[in-house]
Write a protein that holds these residues in place. Structure first.
Motif, PDB file in Angstrom:
ATOM      1  N   LEU A 160     -33.483  18.031 -18.176  1.00  0.00           N
ATOM      2  CA  LEU A 160     -34.452  18.733 -17.333  1.00  0.00           C
ATOM      3  C   LEU A 160     -34.648  20.160 -17.843  1.00  0.00           C
ATOM      4  N   PRO A 161     -35.686  20.408 -18.640  1.00  0.00           N
ATOM      5  CA  PRO A 161     -35.954  21.786 -19.067  1.00  0.00           C
ATOM      6  C   PRO A 161     -36.238  22.678 -17.867  1.00  0.00           C
ATOM      7  N   GLY A 162     -35.983  23.969 -18.050  1.00  0.00           N
ATOM      8  CA  GLY A 162     -36.144  24.922 -16.956  1.00  0.00           C
ATOM      9  C   GLY A 162     -37.339  25.833 -17.157  1.00  0.00           C
ATOM     10  N   PRO A 163     -38.499  25.514 -16.599  1.00  0.00           N
ATOM     11  CA  PRO A 163     -39.660  26.400 -16.735  1.00  0.00           C
ATOM     12  C   PRO A 163     -39.508  27.643 -15.873  1.00  0.00           C
ATOM     13  N   TRP A 164     -40.007  28.743 -16.382  1.00  0.00           N
ATOM     14  CA  TRP A 164     -39.937  30.007 -15.641  1.00  0.00           C
ATOM     15  C   TRP A 164     -41.301  30.452 -15.136  1.00  0.00           C
ATOM     16  N   ASP A 165     -42.364  29.753 -15.559  1.00  0.00           N
ATOM     17  CA  ASP A 165     -43.707  30.039 -15.071  1.00  0.00           C
ATOM     18  C   ASP A 165     -44.576  28.807 -15.322  1.00  0.00           C
ATOM     19  N   ALA A 166     -45.847  28.886 -14.920  1.00  0.00           N
ATOM     20  CA  ALA A 166     -46.726  27.730 -15.052  1.00  0.00           C
ATOM     21  C   ALA A 166     -46.954  27.350 -16.504  1.00  0.00           C
ATOM     22  N   ALA A 167     -47.089  28.348 -17.385  1.00  0.00           N
ATOM     23  CA  ALA A 167     -47.365  28.051 -18.791  1.00  0.00           C
ATOM     24  C   ALA A 167     -46.211  27.295 -19.438  1.00  0.00           C
ATOM     25  N   ALA A 214     -32.627  32.425 -12.576  1.00  0.00           N
ATOM     26  CA  ALA A 214     -32.538  33.600 -13.447  1.00  0.00           C
ATOM     27  C   ALA A 214     -33.766  33.721 -14.341  1.00  0.00           C
ATOM     28  N   GLY A 215     -34.254  32.586 -14.852  1.00  0.00           N
ATOM     29  CA  GLY A 215     -35.443  32.616 -15.693  1.00  0.00           C
ATOM     30  C   GLY A 215     -36.680  33.029 -14.919  1.00  0.00           C
ATOM     31  N   VAL A 216     -36.820  32.513 -13.709  1.00  0.00           N
ATOM     32  CA  VAL A 216     -37.946  32.904 -12.863  1.00  0.00           C
ATOM     33  C   VAL A 216     -37.841  34.384 -12.516  1.00  0.00           C
ATOM     34  N   ALA A 217     -36.638  34.837 -12.188  1.00  0.00           N
ATOM     35  CA  ALA A 217     -36.441  36.249 -11.868  1.00  0.00           C
ATOM     36  C   ALA A 217     -36.901  37.127 -13.026  1.00  0.00           C
ATOM     37  N   ALA A 218     -36.513  36.766 -14.255  1.00  0.00           N
ATOM     38  CA  ALA A 218     -36.909  37.555 -15.419  1.00  0.00           C
ATOM     39  C   ALA A 218     -38.421  37.583 -15.568  1.00  0.00           C
ATOM     40  N   SER A 219     -39.078  36.449 -15.312  1.00  0.00           N
ATOM     41  CA  SER A 219     -40.537  36.402 -15.457  1.00  0.00           C
ATOM     42  C   SER A 219     -41.241  37.262 -14.413  1.00  0.00           C
ATOM     43  N   LEU A 220     -40.561  37.509 -13.290  1.00  0.00           N
ATOM     44  CA  LEU A 220     -41.139  38.311 -12.211  1.00  0.00           C
ATOM     45  C   LEU A 220     -40.683  39.765 -12.258  1.00  0.00           C
ATOM     46  N   GLY A 221     -39.824  40.087 -13.219  1.00  0.00           N
ATOM     47  CA  GLY A 221     -39.374  41.465 -13.364  1.00  0.00           C
ATOM     48  C   GLY A 221     -38.168  41.834 -12.531  1.00  0.00           C
ATOM     49  N   TYR A 222     -37.374  40.832 -12.111  1.00  0.00           N
ATOM     50  CA  TYR A 222     -36.179  41.095 -11.303  1.00  0.00           C
ATOM     51  C   TYR A 222     -34.919  40.728 -12.066  1.00  0.00           C
ATOM     52  N   GLU A 223     -33.808  41.325 -11.669  1.00  0.00           N
ATOM     53  CA  GLU A 223     -32.513  40.879 -12.151  1.00  0.00           C
ATOM     54  C   GLU A 223     -32.165  39.566 -11.452  1.00  0.00           C
ATOM     55  N   ASP A 224     -31.313  38.789 -12.107  1.00  0.00           N
ATOM     56  CA  ASP A 224     -30.882  37.532 -11.515  1.00  0.00           C
ATOM     57  C   ASP A 224     -30.257  37.783 -10.151  1.00  0.00           C
ATOM     58  N   GLY A 225     -30.656  37.013  -9.174  1.00  0.00           N
ATOM     59  CA  GLY A 225     -30.126  37.154  -7.826  1.00  0.00           C
ATOM     60  C   GLY A 225     -30.839  38.169  -6.968  1.00  0.00           C
ATOM     61  N   ARG A 226     -31.860  38.838  -7.513  1.00  0.00           N
ATOM     62  CA  ARG A 226     -32.556  39.896  -6.778  1.00  0.00           C
ATOM     63  C   ARG A 226     -33.999  39.540  -6.433  1.00  0.00           C
ATOM     64  N   THR A 227     -34.412  38.329  -6.698  1.00  0.00           N
ATOM     65  CA  THR A 227     -35.792  37.944  -6.410  1.00  0.00           C
ATOM     66  C   THR A 227     -35.983  37.743  -4.912  1.00  0.00           C
ATOM     67  N   PRO A 228     -36.961  38.395  -4.290  1.00  0.00           N
ATOM     68  CA  PRO A 228     -37.237  38.131  -2.874  1.00  0.00           C
ATOM     69  C   PRO A 228     -37.631  36.662  -2.672  1.00  0.00           C
ATOM     70  N   ALA A 229     -37.236  36.103  -1.552  1.00  0.00           N
ATOM     71  CA  ALA A 229     -37.487  34.689  -1.288  1.00  0.00           C
ATOM     72  C   ALA A 229     -38.961  34.342  -1.402  1.00  0.00           C
ATOM     73  N   ASP A 230     -39.841  35.167  -0.828  1.00  0.00           N
ATOM     74  CA  ASP A 230     -41.271  34.857  -0.867  1.00  0.00           C
ATOM     75  C   ASP A 230     -41.777  34.747  -2.297  1.00  0.00           C
ATOM     76  N   GLU A 231     -41.301  35.630  -3.173  1.00  0.00           N
ATOM     77  CA  GLU A 231     -41.753  35.593  -4.555  1.00  0.00           C
ATOM     78  C   GLU A 231     -41.203  34.376  -5.287  1.00  0.00           C
ATOM     79  N   MET A 232     -39.972  33.991  -4.981  1.00  0.00           N
ATOM     80  CA  MET A 232     -39.398  32.806  -5.622  1.00  0.00           C
ATOM     81  C   MET A 232     -40.166  31.550  -5.215  1.00  0.00           C
ATOM     82  N   PHE A 233     -40.435  31.393  -3.934  1.00  0.00           N
ATOM     83  CA  PHE A 233     -41.153  30.202  -3.500  1.00  0.00           C
ATOM     84  C   PHE A 233     -42.579  30.184  -4.038  1.00  0.00           C
TER      85      PHE A 233
END
Length: 249
Positions: free
Chosen positions: A31-38, A56-75
């Motif tokens: 299961l590859p781990g995509p961090w954005d739509a592309a 962590a990959g999604v966080a990096a794509s959004l400009g956050y450190e791992d574990g610091r992404t707001p829930a709304d942005e993650m969803f």
């Protein structure tokens, strides 16, 4: 193009769940781990039957450190990924962002996810396994069969190297309704022991370009392979090389 939610629900989760069963040794579900739509489109177009987002990959794509992404942005990020592909997507939602089980399930389904990772540590500290099992049971009760529940066990990454502690936690989590157990950071050498002591699918993280291959990890007992932020980090390294080539000499 699909809309978020198309793969949510019993059918999408059922398809995803079936991918984890009756697999031959050496043939794990990768299961590859995509961090954005592309990146999700790249993996889907390559032929992977399902994907699993890394927090962590999604966080990096959004400009956050791992574990610091707001829930709304993650969803919202998960929803963009599920809309971009026509394969099932499981979402890493860390510890669940403090959401009540029913709300967590609703947010995941609204985002189009067919499964999720839930970890058993918070702010770097392992949680009481019985309390965490109770939470997993509540999530399972709220989700029914609509979500594939992957229970991450954080003992190895928190400095506890005894594999029996993983097996003890795994038994509680499977009894609570987890579909799969994910002992993140487990050394390859202990996988046969974990496989013999854990009921059901076993998720193992691989390091792209380093360490045992997915097939080798499968032969050691892994049912499914994920990569955490490894693929995003590798892509970032490639971009740095391209950027360096573009700079005037």
């Amino acid at each position: 193009m699909v809309t978020a939610g198309e793969h949510a629900g019993p059918d999408g989760a059922g398809v995803f769940r079936a991918l984890h069963h009756h697999r031959a040794p050496g043939d794990p579900l990768v299961l590859p781990g995509p961090w954005d739509a592309a990146s999700a489109r790249v993996f889907a177009e390559a032929g992977f039957p399902a994907l699993a987002t890394p927090s962590a990959g999604v966080a990096a794509s959004l400009g956050y450190e791992d574990g610091r992404t707001p829930a709304d942005e993650m969803f919202a990020a998960v929803a963009r990924i599920t809309r971009a592909v026509d394969v099932p997507v499981s979402a890493d939602v860390e510890g669940g962002y403090g959401l009540a089980p029913k709300e967590l399930v609703e947010r995941l389904l609204e985002a189009g996810a067919v499964g999720c990772n839930l970890e058993d540590s918070e702010d770097g500290v392992l949680q009481d396994p019985h309390r965490h099992a109770d939470r997993l049971a509540e999530v399972r009760a709220a989700a029914g069969d609509r979500l594939f529940l992957n229970a991450r066990v954080d003992t190895f990454v928190r400095g506890i190297t005894d594999p029996e502690r993983v097996i003890e936690r795994a038994a509680l989590y499977v009894a609570a309704g987890a579909d799969c157990v994910y002992p993140i950071g487990a050394p390859a050498g202990v996988l046969p022991l974990l496989r013999s002591g854990i009921e059901g699918p076993l998720n193992v993280n691989a390091l792209p370009g380093r360490g045992p291959s997915p097939a080798e990890l499968g032969a050691l007992g892994a049912t499914r392979i994920t990569f955490g932020p490894g693929l995003q980090l590798r892509a970032a390294r490639a971009l740095r090389e391209i950027a360096a080539e573009l700079l005037p000499k």
